[in-house]
Design an enzyme around this catalytic site. Structure first.
Site, PDB file in Angstrom:
ATOM      1  N   TRP A   1       0.819  -1.231   0.000  1.00 47.35           N
ATOM      2  CA  TRP A   1       0.000   0.000   0.000  1.00 47.35           C
ATOM      3  C   TRP A   1       0.846   1.271   0.000  1.00 47.35           C
ATOM      4  O   TRP A   1       0.313   2.367  -0.130  1.00 47.35           O
ATOM      5  CB  TRP A   1      -0.942  -0.006   1.217  1.00 47.35           C
ATOM      6  CG  TRP A   1      -2.159  -0.857   1.024  1.00 47.35           C
ATOM      7  CD1 TRP A   1      -2.473  -1.608  -0.085  1.00 47.35           C
ATOM      8  CD2 TRP A   1      -3.242  -1.032   1.941  1.00 47.35           C
ATOM      9  NE1 TRP A   1      -3.684  -2.247   0.106  1.00 47.35           N
ATOM     10  CE2 TRP A   1      -4.175  -1.904   1.344  1.00 47.35           C
ATOM     11  CE3 TRP A   1      -3.512  -0.552   3.230  1.00 47.35           C
ATOM     12  CZ2 TRP A   1      -5.358  -2.296   1.976  1.00 47.35           C
ATOM     13  CZ3 TRP A   1      -4.687  -0.936   3.860  1.00 47.35           C
ATOM     14  CH2 TRP A   1      -5.593  -1.801   3.241  1.00 47.35           C
ATOM     15  N   LYS A   2       2.137   1.133   0.201  1.00 49.80           N
ATOM     16  CA  LYS A   2       3.021   2.309   0.277  1.00 49.80           C
ATOM     17  C   LYS A   2       2.446   3.288   1.312  1.00 49.80           C
ATOM     18  O   LYS A   2       1.865   2.850   2.295  1.00 49.80           O
ATOM     19  CB  LYS A   2       3.198   2.956  -1.093  1.00 49.80           C
ATOM     20  CG  LYS A   2       3.519   1.944  -2.186  1.00 49.80           C
ATOM     21  CD  LYS A   2       4.032   2.585  -3.436  1.00 49.80           C
ATOM     22  CE  LYS A   2       4.084   1.547  -4.551  1.00 49.80           C
ATOM     23  NZ  LYS A   2       5.087   1.859  -5.553  1.00 49.80           N
TER      24      LYS A   2
ATOM     25  N   GLY B   1       5.163   1.678 -10.680  1.00 50.53           N
ATOM     26  CA  GLY B   1       4.329   2.879 -10.662  1.00 50.53           C
ATOM     27  C   GLY B   1       4.326   3.638 -11.985  1.00 50.53           C
ATOM     28  O   GLY B   1       3.860   4.773 -12.052  1.00 50.53           O
TER      29      GLY B   1
ATOM     30  N   GLY C   1       1.609  -2.822  -6.184  1.00 44.14           N
ATOM     31  CA  GLY C   1       1.471  -1.521  -5.529  1.00 44.14           C
ATOM     32  C   GLY C   1       0.116  -0.904  -5.799  1.00 44.14           C
ATOM     33  O   GLY C   1      -0.895  -1.250  -5.168  1.00 44.14           O
ATOM     34  N   GLY C   2       0.068  -0.022  -6.784  1.00 49.96           N
ATOM     35  CA  GLY C   2      -1.136   0.761  -7.079  1.00 49.96           C
ATOM     36  C   GLY C   2      -2.425  -0.054  -7.131  1.00 49.96           C
ATOM     37  O   GLY C   2      -3.438   0.339  -6.532  1.00 49.96           O
TER      38      GLY C   2
HETATM   39  C1  PEP Z   1       5.470  -1.803  -5.632  1.00 50.77           C
HETATM   40  O1  PEP Z   1       5.244  -0.808  -4.956  1.00 50.77           O
HETATM   41  O2  PEP Z   1       6.134  -2.722  -5.154  1.00 50.77           O
HETATM   42  C2  PEP Z   1       4.935  -1.862  -6.979  1.00 50.77           C
HETATM   43  C3  PEP Z   1       5.238  -2.880  -7.739  1.00 50.77           C
HETATM   44  O3  PEP Z   1       4.130  -0.820  -7.383  1.00 50.77           O
HETATM   45  P1  PEP Z   1       3.194  -0.758  -8.698  1.00 50.77           P
HETATM   46  O4  PEP Z   1       2.446  -2.061  -8.761  1.00 50.77           O
HETATM   47  O5  PEP Z   1       2.308   0.411  -8.461  1.00 50.77           O
HETATM   48  O6  PEP Z   1       4.108  -0.593  -9.868  1.00 50.77           O
END
Ligand code: PEP
Length: 249
Positions: A11-12, A173, A234-235
């Protein structure tokens, strides 16, 4: 060797505790069709809520960092013991954002892996190359160095308790997902490197995830590759409807 598939959300720096509660109210009601293990690595402030909201389910909860010391004058840091006390069992370590913005090095990642293992917390250890490194042909040398330094002094038995996430920095991202073949090529290299560092049996038992703009559209292709055992997302993990599609892929 059969490795249980794992899809972990990162979730960052997103979602308050109240937002985490609302997320799990929705997510817990969604049917999970695949037998994958599911984990959410959430901000420290949402750990207790997330643990409470997933009690009695198979969902695991983790953090996105820990400090490698037990306690003391480390303003703003959180120890493995503190993380464990929340009921969380996972931690993302060495994420490229921590390496870039918070001076994380292979040495600190190594210390953190050891500390997590000491407390029975499963580390998801991130590695991955920049676009500059890829374009200049040093992807494999870079990943080998991250792995070998990150795992210094870690026994085969302990290495088996870890998960590795291959996350090309250029794909995080950015919406630029690695192709299935690009991701497989590096994940196969990681497994071969683990076999060289330890032995074939250890390499075959460690789960290797792909991360970098994974979406409901790209997940099935990536997860069908022989050396990709799931994803670090992530997102797309912030939206329950999107994330469940990735889990079910
Ligand atoms: C992450 O934060 O580990 C990631 C892979 O982000 P995203 O999926 O948004 O690229």
């Amino acid at each position: 060797m059969a490795r249980t598939r794992l899809v972990a959300g990162n979730w960052k720096m997103n979602k308050t505790a109240a937002e985490a509660k609302a997320f799990f109210e929705a997510f817990n009601a969604m049917p999970q069709t695949a037998g994958s293990e599911v984990v959410f690595c959430v901000p420290f402030t949402s750990l207790e809520t997330s643990v409470a909201m997933t009690e009695g389910t198979k969902i695991g909860i983790g953090a996105q960092n820990i400090h490698f010391e037990n306690s003391g004058a480390f303003t703003g840091e959180v120890s493995a013991e503190m993380l464990k006390a929340t009921g969380a069992q996972w931690v993302v370590l060495g994420h490229s954002e921590r390496r870039e913005y918070f001076a994380e090095t292979d040495d600190t990642v190594n210390k953190k892996i050891k500390k997590a293992l000491e407390y029975g917390i499963t580390p998801i250890v991130c590695c991955g190359e920049s676009l500059y490194q890829r374009e200049n042909g040093i992807t494999f040398a870079w990943i080998a160095s991250q792995l070998r330094l990150g795992y210094v002094g870690i026994s085969a038995e302990d290495a088996k308790k870890t998960v590795i996430a291959y996350e090309p920095i250029w794909a995080i991202g950015t919406g630029k997902v690695a192709t299935d073949d690009q991701a497989q090529e590096v994940c196969a290299f990681i497994r071969a490197e683990l076999a060289a560092m330890y032995d074939e049996e250890t390499a075959q038992s460690i789960r290797i995830l792909y991360g970098g703009s994974v979406s409901p559209d790209s997940a099935a292709g990536l997860f069908s590759m022989p050396d990709i055992d799931g994803g670090l997302v992530g997102g797309a993990s912030l939206v329950a409807e999107k994330f469940i599609k990735i889990v079910n892929a």
